[in-house]
Design a protein around this motif. Sequence first.
Motif, PDB file in Angstrom:
ATOM      1  N   VAL A   1      -4.512  -1.025   0.966  1.00  0.00           N
ATOM      2  CA  VAL A   1      -4.529  -2.384   0.426  1.00  0.00           C
ATOM      3  C   VAL A   1      -5.909  -2.741  -0.128  1.00  0.00           C
ATOM      4  O   VAL A   1      -6.023  -3.602  -0.988  1.00  0.00           O
TER       5      VAL A   1
ATOM      6  N   PRO B   1      -4.234   2.530   6.556  1.00  0.00           N
ATOM      7  CA  PRO B   1      -3.703   2.650   7.919  1.00  0.00           C
ATOM      8  C   PRO B   1      -2.236   3.043   8.030  1.00  0.00           C
ATOM      9  O   PRO B   1      -1.890   3.991   8.740  1.00  0.00           O
TER      10      PRO B   1
ATOM     11  N   GLN C   1      -4.090   4.632  -1.636  1.00  0.00           N
ATOM     12  CA  GLN C   1      -2.805   4.173  -1.084  1.00  0.00           C
ATOM     13  C   GLN C   1      -2.967   2.914  -0.241  1.00  0.00           C
ATOM     14  O   GLN C   1      -1.990   2.353   0.240  1.00  0.00           O
TER      15      GLN C   1
ATOM     16  N   VAL D   1     -19.012  -9.974   3.819  1.00  0.00           N
ATOM     17  CA  VAL D   1     -19.026 -10.680   2.531  1.00  0.00           C
ATOM     18  C   VAL D   1     -17.611 -11.073   2.140  1.00  0.00           C
ATOM     19  O   VAL D   1     -17.394 -12.053   1.443  1.00  0.00           O
ATOM     20  N   CYS D   2     -16.635 -10.284   2.578  1.00  0.00           N
ATOM     21  CA  CYS D   2     -15.245 -10.595   2.222  1.00  0.00           C
ATOM     22  C   CYS D   2     -14.446 -11.144   3.383  1.00  0.00           C
ATOM     23  O   CYS D   2     -13.481 -11.872   3.187  1.00  0.00           O
ATOM     24  N   HIS D   3     -14.787 -10.745   4.593  1.00  0.00           N
ATOM     25  CA  HIS D   3     -14.023 -11.172   5.764  1.00  0.00           C
ATOM     26  C   HIS D   3     -14.825 -12.156   6.581  1.00  0.00           C
ATOM     27  O   HIS D   3     -15.867 -11.797   7.123  1.00  0.00           O
TER      28      HIS D   3
ATOM     29  N   ARG E   1      -5.858  -1.522  -3.647  1.00  0.00           N
ATOM     30  CA  ARG E   1      -4.929  -2.406  -4.368  1.00  0.00           C
ATOM     31  C   ARG E   1      -5.565  -3.739  -4.684  1.00  0.00           C
ATOM     32  O   ARG E   1      -5.197  -4.410  -5.631  1.00  0.00           O
ATOM     33  N   SER E   2      -6.517  -4.124  -3.848  1.00  0.00           N
ATOM     34  CA  SER E   2      -7.187  -5.402  -4.052  1.00  0.00           C
ATOM     35  C   SER E   2      -8.469  -5.235  -4.857  1.00  0.00           C
ATOM     36  O   SER E   2      -9.264  -6.163  -4.957  1.00  0.00           O
TER      37      SER E   2
END
Lengths: 416, 416, 155
Positions: free
Chosen positions: B266, B386, B264, B307-309, B269-270
Amino acid sequence: NIAQRKVEAKQTHFELVKLTEDTVDPKLWGENFPSQYDGYRRTVDTERTRYGGSEAFSRLDADPRLKRIFAGYAFALEYTEDRGHAYSLRDQDSTARVRERPQPGSCLQCHASVIPAYRKAGGGDVMRGFEIVSAMPWVDARKLVEHPVACIDCHDPATMALRVTRPGFLNAYRGYMTTKGVADYDPNTMATRQEMRSFVCGQCHVEYYFRKPDQVVVYPWSRGLRIDDEEAHYDSLRFSDWVHAETGAGVLKAQHPEFEMWNQGVHARSGVACADCHMPYMRQGAIKISDHHVRSPLLNVDRACLVCHSFPAEEMKARAQTIQDRNAALLSRAEDALVGLFDAVKAAKTAGADSVALAAAGRLQRRAQFRAAYVNAENSMGFHAPQEAARILGEAIDYARQGEIEALRVARTRRP
Amino acid sequence: NIAQRKVEAKQTHFELVKLTEDTVDPKLWGENFPSQYDGYRRTVDTERTRYGGSEAFSRLDADPRLKRIFAGYAFALEYTEDRGHAYSLRDQDSTARVRERPQPGSCLQCHASVIPAYRKAGGGDVMRGFEIVSAMPWVDARKLVEHPVACIDCHDPATMALRVTRPGFLNAYRGYMTTKGVADYDPNTMATRQEMRSFVCGQCHVEYYFRKPDQVVVYPWSRGLRIDDEEAHYDSLRFSDWVHAETGAGVLKAQHPEFEMWNQGVHARSGVACADCHMPYMRQGAIKISDHHVRSPLLNVDRACLVCHSFPAEEMKARAQTIQDRNAALLSRAEDALVGLFDAVKAAKTAGADSVALAAAGRLQRRAQFRAAYVNAENSMGFHAPQEAARILGEAIDYARQGEIEALRVARTRRP
Amino acid sequence: MNPRLPLTLAVCLGILLGAGAATFRYAEGFSYFSNDPQACANCHVMREYLDSWQKSSHHTRAVCNDCHVPHELVPKLVTKAENGWNHSRKFTLQNYPEALRITPHNADRLQHGCLSCHEDLTSDIRDAARPGGSVHATDITCARCHADAGHGPRR
Ligand SMILES: [Ca+2]
Ligand SMILES: [Ca+2]
C-alpha cells in the motif's frame, strides 16, 4: 435560503415522543429523529458487492465445499449472506437452523430488541432475565420480543448517548479487561466516546457459544481477543460445536468475529471505529448526522473512506478488493486442504483405522477448521485485518495438510 | 543561533570539484556536498534490529534449516545479513560464494561503481561493455573496479539529478512497460521525480539471474513484477538456479526482491518511495537534506515515519514489528514444511522410487522453495507488503505439504 | 480594575519569558500578535505549514489564527504568549522534532477553532447537543477525520 437554514440548525430535534426504557419500536424514536430513522429504514435495501453486500444469497450454493466442511452441523442446512439490521429478527425466524433444529432463547440476544423482555423476565434484573430467557426454548422466548435490532440497542433513550446493553458483551469484556489488569470494567462509564463507536457493534459482531448446560451466551475472551486466545479458551473447556459427520472429530465453527478481527488491524490501532466506516457522517440540510443505513462501506466509499484517505473513490475501492481477492484465494486453498483431509481420513477408516488411531488427525482438523471458518465467517473477507486474516489462513492450510499426512501414515500402517 | 540560521536558509552549495562521468571516488563528490558525504560514510555503522539492521551475522547459523533448503547451492556455503552501501564491494570480495565458487563478472553490476568500467570495455558503449564484463570471470572483472556503490550510481555528476544507469534495470523495466502498452520506456527521460526516488534503488534491490550462456544479468519481469509473474518467466525458460542435493529437483532461489515486493504494498500504491523511508529528509541548520546514511528506518523512526504518520515513534515501530512477527512465524512454518518434504522424498527414494515417479513432488518443491526463499530474501521481513508476503508464505506451505503428500503416496506404491 | 491590564500583563509575560526580548523580536516573535499568516511563516519551520495551508480547502476561508488561536482577547494573548515562548525558545535552541506534532493543549484550541465556524453544522454530532450532555470521557474531535482541513492531505 441562509436565514432559514440557520433556524433549522439551531433546533435540531424536537421531543415529540417521550422515549423510555420500554420504547422499543424504532418508529416512535423516528418521531424525534426522522433523519436517523430514515437511514435505519433503508437497511432493507439489497445491493451486492464482490464479497459482501446485502443480498441474502445462499453461501452453501456459492461454495459447495461448505456442505462437507459443516457436515453434521446446522449450518449445512442453511447458511446465507447477512443483510441489514431491519432483517435481523425475520432472518432468524425463517432460517432452517431454527425451523429444523431446536434452538435456545439465547439466539435472541443479538437479533431482537430484547432488553425490556430480559428486564421483565428477571423482575427488574436484566442479568437474571438474560439467563432465564437464554435457557427457554427459542419458540417460547420468541414470543417475548417483536422488533429487530433497533435504536434502543445502541442508545440511551434519555440522553441518546451510546451505550452497551448486551450481557454477553458486558460479561466477556469485563473478563478480558481483568487480563489487562483492569478490574470491574464498565464500558458505559469508563469507555471514551470513540471506543463506544465500536463497542456498540462489538455487542453482537463477535464469536460466541452457548455455555452448557444453561445455554447462556458467552464470548470466549477469557484469554484475549485473538483467534489463538479464543481457541485456547475452547480447548481448556474441551468444548466442541459439533462432531464432524465425515471424520468423527470434535470441531469448532466461528461466527462473525468482526470485532475481534478489527481489533487486530491497523484501523483499530489507529482509533478508527466501526461507525467511522459503516455509519459515516452525511450532511442533511444544515446539519451533519450519522448515516444510519448501516451497510457495506464499499457501497458508500466517498463518505466512508475519503475523509481520511485522499485518494479517488475508485482507487480506495480497488485497494479493499485487492486485499479481499488475496484472502479469498487463500481461503479457497484452505477449504481444498480440508476436503483433502476428509478424504484421507475416510480412506484410513476404510483401511481399518479406528478413532484412537485417528485422534491426532482429528486434533489437526479441529485447528484447521476453526481457522478456515473464522475467516469465512468474518464478513469483510479479511479487510478488517488483511495480514492477520492471511496469517490465519496460512495456519489453516498447514494444519489441514498435516492432518492429511497424518491420516495417510495411519492408513499405511493399517494396510493388510 | 538565529542569525546564523537565517544565513544558512539562503545558502546553497559551492562547486569546489568539477565532477565528471569518470569521478567515481565519493570523497571527491564529498568536497562539493559534505553533508551528504558524511551520511554516506556513516553506512559503515553496524546496529542490529529485530529482523534486520547492519550487523553481518550469519543467516545460516541463525536458521540451520537453510543449510538443507539450499543444499547443493553456493548459498549453503555462506549467507549473511546485508549491511551498508560502503561494504558492498568488500562483502562480495570476501564471501565464500566468490572465494570457493567461480563467479562471472556479472556480480559486479550491483556491488561496484562499475559504469565507467563498462564504458571503457565497450569502447564508449556502456551496453556492450556491460555484456563483455558480465561474461568475464569475476577475478578478471574485479580488477576493473575499485569503489562500492557510490554517488555516481544514483546521480548525474553534471546536474546531480537522480538517474538510472544499470543495464539490467533499463532492459527489464523497458520490457515490463511494453506489457503495459508503453514502448521504449526510458526512466531517465520519462519517470517522475518521485518515481526516480524508487527506481534508483530498483536498479539493484531486485530478483535477478544470469542468462545462459552469456551470463548477462537479467531481471525476470517479462510478464510482470509479482512473484507469480517471475515464476512464470523462469518456468517458460525451464530455468533452474540449481539441482537440490537432497531431492534432485530443479529449484529456484530468490534474491532481495525489495523493489518487487514494495510494488505490491500500500505504500507504493500511495506513491511512497524507497527514499522517503530509507533516506528521509533531515534538518541541517536551516536547510533540509536527504539522509544519505541509507539503513533500516526502524533505527530512525522519527524522521522515517512520523512525517506521514501522526502517531508516537514507539507505536509506529511496534506496528512494523507486529507485521514482521506475523510473517516470521509463517516463514518458519514454511521452512518446517520444506524440511518435511525433503524427508518424505528421501524416504520414497529409499523405498525405491526413481526421479520419474518423484517428478510431481519435485515440481511442488520448486513452487514451495521459490516462495519461501522469496520472503526470506526480501529484507523487510514482509513489511514492504504485509499481506502479500503472508499470502506468498501461505502458498509456500500449501505446495510444500502437497509435495510431502505426493512423496508419501509414491513411497506407498513402491513398498515391497 | 483597568480593563487593559490583562492585555498588558499577557504581552509582558510573552515578551519577558520569550527567551529574552532581543531574540524574540529578531525572530519576529511579535508575529505572534499579528493575524497575517505570513507572520507565522517568519519562522522557516512554519513555512511548509504556510505552503500546505495555501493548498488546503481553507486558505480562502480561514487563517492560522482562526484555527489555532482562541478568538477571545485574553485567551488569545495568553495562547500567543505561551506559544511565543515555546516556539521562540525551541527555535533558538533548535531542539524541536523533525516532524512537528500539535500538542494536546493546542489540539483543544484547534477544536474550538473548528467550532467557531462549524458549530451549527455539527450541533447534532457533539455531546453538547445531547440532552444528557457529555456522558463519555471525550467528545468527538474534528481533526481525527479532517486532519487535512487546514493543510491539505498529510501526504
Ligand atoms: Ca452482507
Ligand atoms: Ca541488513
